[in-house]
Design a protein around this motif. Structure first.
Motif, PDB file in Angstrom:
ATOM      1  N   PHE A  38       0.594  -1.256  -0.061  1.00  0.00           N
ATOM      2  CA  PHE A  38       0.475  -0.584  -0.245  1.00  0.00           C
ATOM      3  C   PHE A  38       0.865   1.346  -0.157  1.00  0.00           C
ATOM      4  O   PHE A  38       0.407   2.202  -0.702  1.00  0.00           O
ATOM      5  CB  PHE A  38      -1.500   0.223   1.262  1.00  0.00           C
ATOM      6  CG  PHE A  38      -1.803   0.983   1.049  1.00  0.00           C
ATOM      7  CD1 PHE A  38      -3.210   1.259   0.752  1.00  0.00           C
ATOM      8  CD2 PHE A  38      -1.713   2.047   1.347  1.00  0.00           C
ATOM      9  CE1 PHE A  38      -3.913   1.912   0.550  1.00  0.00           C
ATOM     10  CE2 PHE A  38      -2.504   3.557   1.764  1.00  0.00           C
ATOM     11  CZ  PHE A  38      -3.578   3.471   1.433  1.00  0.00           C
ATOM     12  N   GLN A  39       1.871   1.567   0.530  1.00  0.00           N
ATOM     13  CA  GLN A  39       3.081   2.369   0.969  1.00  0.00           C
ATOM     14  C   GLN A  39       3.451   2.619  -0.087  1.00  0.00           C
ATOM     15  O   GLN A  39       3.157   3.321  -1.171  1.00  0.00           O
ATOM     16  CB  GLN A  39       4.388   2.637   1.699  1.00  0.00           C
ATOM     17  CG  GLN A  39       3.359   2.027   3.268  1.00  0.00           C
ATOM     18  CD  GLN A  39       4.234   2.022   4.721  1.00  0.00           C
ATOM     19  OE1 GLN A  39       4.294   1.025   4.528  1.00  0.00           O
ATOM     20  NE2 GLN A  39       4.771   3.607   5.382  1.00  0.00           N
ATOM     21  N   LYS A  40       3.967   1.724  -1.169  1.00  0.00           N
ATOM     22  CA  LYS A  40       4.681   1.291  -2.554  1.00  0.00           C
ATOM     23  C   LYS A  40       3.723   2.406  -3.203  1.00  0.00           C
ATOM     24  O   LYS A  40       4.112   2.803  -3.984  1.00  0.00           O
ATOM     25  CB  LYS A  40       5.271   0.315  -2.666  1.00  0.00           C
ATOM     26  CG  LYS A  40       6.515   0.165  -1.854  1.00  0.00           C
ATOM     27  CD  LYS A  40       6.621  -1.445  -2.492  1.00  0.00           C
ATOM     28  CE  LYS A  40       8.217  -1.434  -1.089  1.00  0.00           C
ATOM     29  NZ  LYS A  40       9.496  -1.269  -2.088  1.00  0.00           N
ATOM     30  N   THR A  41       2.947   1.858  -3.255  1.00  0.00           N
ATOM     31  CA  THR A  41       1.729   1.928  -4.912  1.00  0.00           C
ATOM     32  C   THR A  41       0.826   3.322  -3.873  1.00  0.00           C
ATOM     33  O   THR A  41       1.382   4.000  -5.676  1.00  0.00           O
ATOM     34  CB  THR A  41       0.261   1.547  -4.154  1.00  0.00           C
ATOM     35  OG1 THR A  41       0.772  -0.178  -5.082  1.00  0.00           O
ATOM     36  CG2 THR A  41      -0.879   1.674  -5.087  1.00  0.00           C
ATOM     37  N   ALA A  42       1.253   4.556  -3.118  1.00  0.00           N
ATOM     38  CA  ALA A  42       0.781   5.031  -2.873  1.00  0.00           C
ATOM     39  C   ALA A  42       2.200   6.112  -3.205  1.00  0.00           C
ATOM     40  O   ALA A  42       1.571   8.039  -3.963  1.00  0.00           O
ATOM     41  CB  ALA A  42       0.535   5.762  -1.443  1.00  0.00           C
ATOM     42  N   LYS A  43       3.237   6.271  -2.311  1.00  0.00           N
ATOM     43  CA  LYS A  43       4.236   6.965  -3.634  1.00  0.00           C
ATOM     44  C   LYS A  43       4.961   6.801  -4.173  1.00  0.00           C
ATOM     45  O   LYS A  43       4.915   7.904  -4.917  1.00  0.00           O
ATOM     46  CB  LYS A  43       5.274   6.232  -2.134  1.00  0.00           C
ATOM     47  CG  LYS A  43       5.452   7.326  -0.881  1.00  0.00           C
ATOM     48  CD  LYS A  43       6.639   5.626   0.025  1.00  0.00           C
ATOM     49  CE  LYS A  43       7.991   6.301  -0.327  1.00  0.00           C
ATOM     50  NZ  LYS A  43       8.270   5.869   1.106  1.00  0.00           N
ATOM     51  N   ARG A  44       4.518   5.953  -5.142  1.00  0.00           N
ATOM     52  CA  ARG A  44       5.443   5.922  -7.071  1.00  0.00           C
ATOM     53  C   ARG A  44       3.998   6.019  -7.539  1.00  0.00           C
ATOM     54  O   ARG A  44       4.804   6.792  -8.246  1.00  0.00           O
ATOM     55  CB  ARG A  44       5.035   4.088  -7.098  1.00  0.00           C
ATOM     56  CG  ARG A  44       4.732   3.820  -8.212  1.00  0.00           C
ATOM     57  CD  ARG A  44       4.558   2.493  -8.885  1.00  0.00           C
ATOM     58  NE  ARG A  44       3.803   1.554  -8.281  1.00  0.00           N
ATOM     59  CZ  ARG A  44       3.008   1.145  -7.675  1.00  0.00           C
ATOM     60  NH1 ARG A  44       3.946   0.870  -7.228  1.00  0.00           N
ATOM     61  NH2 ARG A  44       2.344   0.116  -7.479  1.00  0.00           N
ATOM     62  N   ASN A  45       2.911   6.831  -7.659  1.00  0.00           N
ATOM     63  CA  ASN A  45       1.937   7.394  -8.433  1.00  0.00           C
ATOM     64  C   ASN A  45       1.871   9.128  -7.886  1.00  0.00           C
ATOM     65  O   ASN A  45       1.497   9.854  -8.228  1.00  0.00           O
ATOM     66  CB  ASN A  45       0.331   7.068  -8.296  1.00  0.00           C
ATOM     67  CG  ASN A  45       0.947   5.652  -9.168  1.00  0.00           C
ATOM     68  OD1 ASN A  45       1.025   5.640  -9.825  1.00  0.00           O
ATOM     69  ND2 ASN A  45      -0.202   4.163  -8.613  1.00  0.00           N
ATOM     70  N   LEU A  46       2.490   8.834  -6.519  1.00  0.00           N
ATOM     71  CA  LEU A  46       2.712  10.498  -6.992  1.00  0.00           C
ATOM     72  C   LEU A  46       3.196  11.501  -7.406  1.00  0.00           C
ATOM     73  O   LEU A  46       2.652  12.754  -8.032  1.00  0.00           O
ATOM     74  CB  LEU A  46       3.565  11.449  -5.067  1.00  0.00           C
ATOM     75  CG  LEU A  46       3.314  10.672  -4.050  1.00  0.00           C
ATOM     76  CD1 LEU A  46       3.890  10.767  -2.717  1.00  0.00           C
ATOM     77  CD2 LEU A  46       1.542  11.195  -3.734  1.00  0.00           C
ATOM     78  N   ALA A  47       4.621  11.088  -8.463  1.00  0.00           N
ATOM     79  CA  ALA A  47       4.658  12.548  -9.091  1.00  0.00           C
ATOM     80  C   ALA A  47       3.463  11.935 -10.409  1.00  0.00           C
ATOM     81  O   ALA A  47       3.729  13.118 -11.630  1.00  0.00           O
ATOM     82  CB  ALA A  47       5.346  11.612 -10.055  1.00  0.00           C
ATOM     83  N   PHE A  48       2.378  11.179 -10.661  1.00  0.00           N
ATOM     84  CA  PHE A  48       1.560  11.743 -11.481  1.00  0.00           C
ATOM     85  C   PHE A  48       0.109  12.257 -11.295  1.00  0.00           C
ATOM     86  O   PHE A  48      -0.519  12.239 -12.082  1.00  0.00           O
ATOM     87  CB  PHE A  48       1.275  10.223 -12.975  1.00  0.00           C
ATOM     88  CG  PHE A  48       2.243   9.507 -13.022  1.00  0.00           C
ATOM     89  CD1 PHE A  48       3.648   9.171 -13.979  1.00  0.00           C
ATOM     90  CD2 PHE A  48       2.686   7.976 -11.474  1.00  0.00           C
ATOM     91  CE1 PHE A  48       4.289   8.858 -13.934  1.00  0.00           C
ATOM     92  CE2 PHE A  48       3.898   7.372 -11.762  1.00  0.00           C
ATOM     93  CZ  PHE A  48       4.430   7.865 -13.203  1.00  0.00           C
ATOM     94  N   SER A  49       0.052  12.076 -10.186  1.00  0.00           N
ATOM     95  CA  SER A  49      -1.469  12.254  -9.577  1.00  0.00           C
ATOM     96  C   SER A  49      -1.468  14.219  -8.883  1.00  0.00           C
ATOM     97  O   SER A  49      -0.213  14.564  -8.138  1.00  0.00           O
ATOM     98  CB  SER A  49      -1.627  11.870  -9.290  1.00  0.00           C
ATOM     99  OG  SER A  49      -1.336  10.242  -9.026  1.00  0.00           O
TER     100      SER A  49
END
Length: 324
Positions: A38-49
């Motif tokens: 869950f943490q990895k998902t949230a952090k991974r997509n910050l750059a696109f959102s």
């Protein structure tokens, strides 16, 4: 128009029992280099959102909040489901609380994805197609004849068909043909476009979800109205039926971490010990010996022990269903 990362977090990870439980599903297990999926998902997509929106359920939303806090993410919205109604309803709620022109990047919270240029290129292409009014899915180039995933048959970015999880022979034929991709379960589209297609194909899902959303209080959906929503997957409700579908053929490293076979392969890559015959212990520091066995996994928790052959990892779900 803004881009919203919709994080779906309603699964229980039944194929990872006894590590994954109803009280702590697999996306909240801190076994991935000290972080949760869950943490990895949230952090991974910050750059696109521009925004984060978590769609979870009343059983796990506090776990999501803790993981977001640990990740340093304080600005986010929530939709808390009163009962599980599958992915069509979960995504519909996200679309209903967004503006019609907003682009939703819908990502499950229980996948392990390698960040980098390949992922960035795929997401940017998906966002570009979504701005053009398409409903986008991401297909991963298969590296083995996997029977645990659904497949997408494609010609370029055009989807020819969705295929259910195949047997070994069929999976090998998909691999040999070269135009079949693993169905990642990641999607991208404008909220209004998705809702229009849902209303066309599954009006009852749309209407019942709309009525439940109207009665949502403090991010929590009402149980009585939620139970009236048909429980179907977004693939069946929209993806397999819409003419607006596109697929982005992708080559980033991806795993849904849905079985102990996936966990085993990940742990091998990170240096987790095995014996000379590929046998592995998870969850215990006790000295353990295997005799006459190979590629066997022993999983130890406080109240349960599971022993399985790596290639039988898909059968763990049957154990979970028998116990609950």
């Amino acid at each position: 128009m803004k881009t919203i990362n919709v994080i779906l977090s309603g699964g229980v990870g039944s194929r990872l029992w006894p590590l994954s439980r109803k009280s702590r599903p697999k996306q909240y297990l801190p076994i991935f280099e000290g972080e949760t999926l869950f943490q990895k998902t949230a952090k991974r997509n910050l750059a696109f959102s521009d925004e984060v929106l978590v769609v979870g359920n009343k059983e796990n939303y506090l776990l999501s909040r803790k993981d977001l806090k640990r990740s340093g993410i304080s600005a986010y919205r929530e939709v808390i489901e009163a009962c599980p109604r599958n992915t069509a309803a979960a995504i519909t709620f996200a679309a209903l609380v967004s503006e019609p022109e907003d682009i939703l990047l819908v990502t499950p919270s229980d996948q392990l994805i390698e960040e980098g240029e390949a992922y960035e290129m795929a997401v940017n292409r998906g966002l570009e197609l979504a701005k053009q009014g398409f409903i986008v899915t991401f297909g991963l180039r298969p590296t083995r004849p996997e029977t645990g995933y659904g497949y997408i048959e494609a010609f370029g970015e055009d989807v020819k068909a969705f295929r259910e999880k195949p047997d070994k022979i069929t999976a090998q034929s998909f691999l040999d043909q070269g135009n079949f991709y693993w169905n990642s379960g990641i999607f991208c589209f404008q909220a209004g476009v998705f809702l229009d297609e849902l209303a066309k194909f599954e009006p009852n899902v749309y209407l019942r979800s709309f009525m439940a959303k109207k009665e949502m209080k403090e991010h929590m959906l009402p149980e009585e109205l939620s139970l009236e929503i048909p429980s179907i997957s977004v693939d069946y409700a929209v993806m397999e039926r819409t003419e607006k579908i596109k697929v982005v053929p992708s080559s980033f490293h991806w795993s849904d971490m849905g079985s102990f076979e996936s966990i085993y392969d990940y742990l091998i890559e990170t240096g987790h010990p095995t014996d000379d015959f590929g046998n592995m212990v998870i969850g215990s520091e006790l000295h353990t010996e295997f005799t006459g066995l190979s590629n066997t996994i022993l999983i130890h928790t406080e109240d349960a022990i599971l022993v399985l052959q790596k290639e039988n990892a898909q059968e763990v779900k049957q154990i979970y269903e028998r116990l609950v």
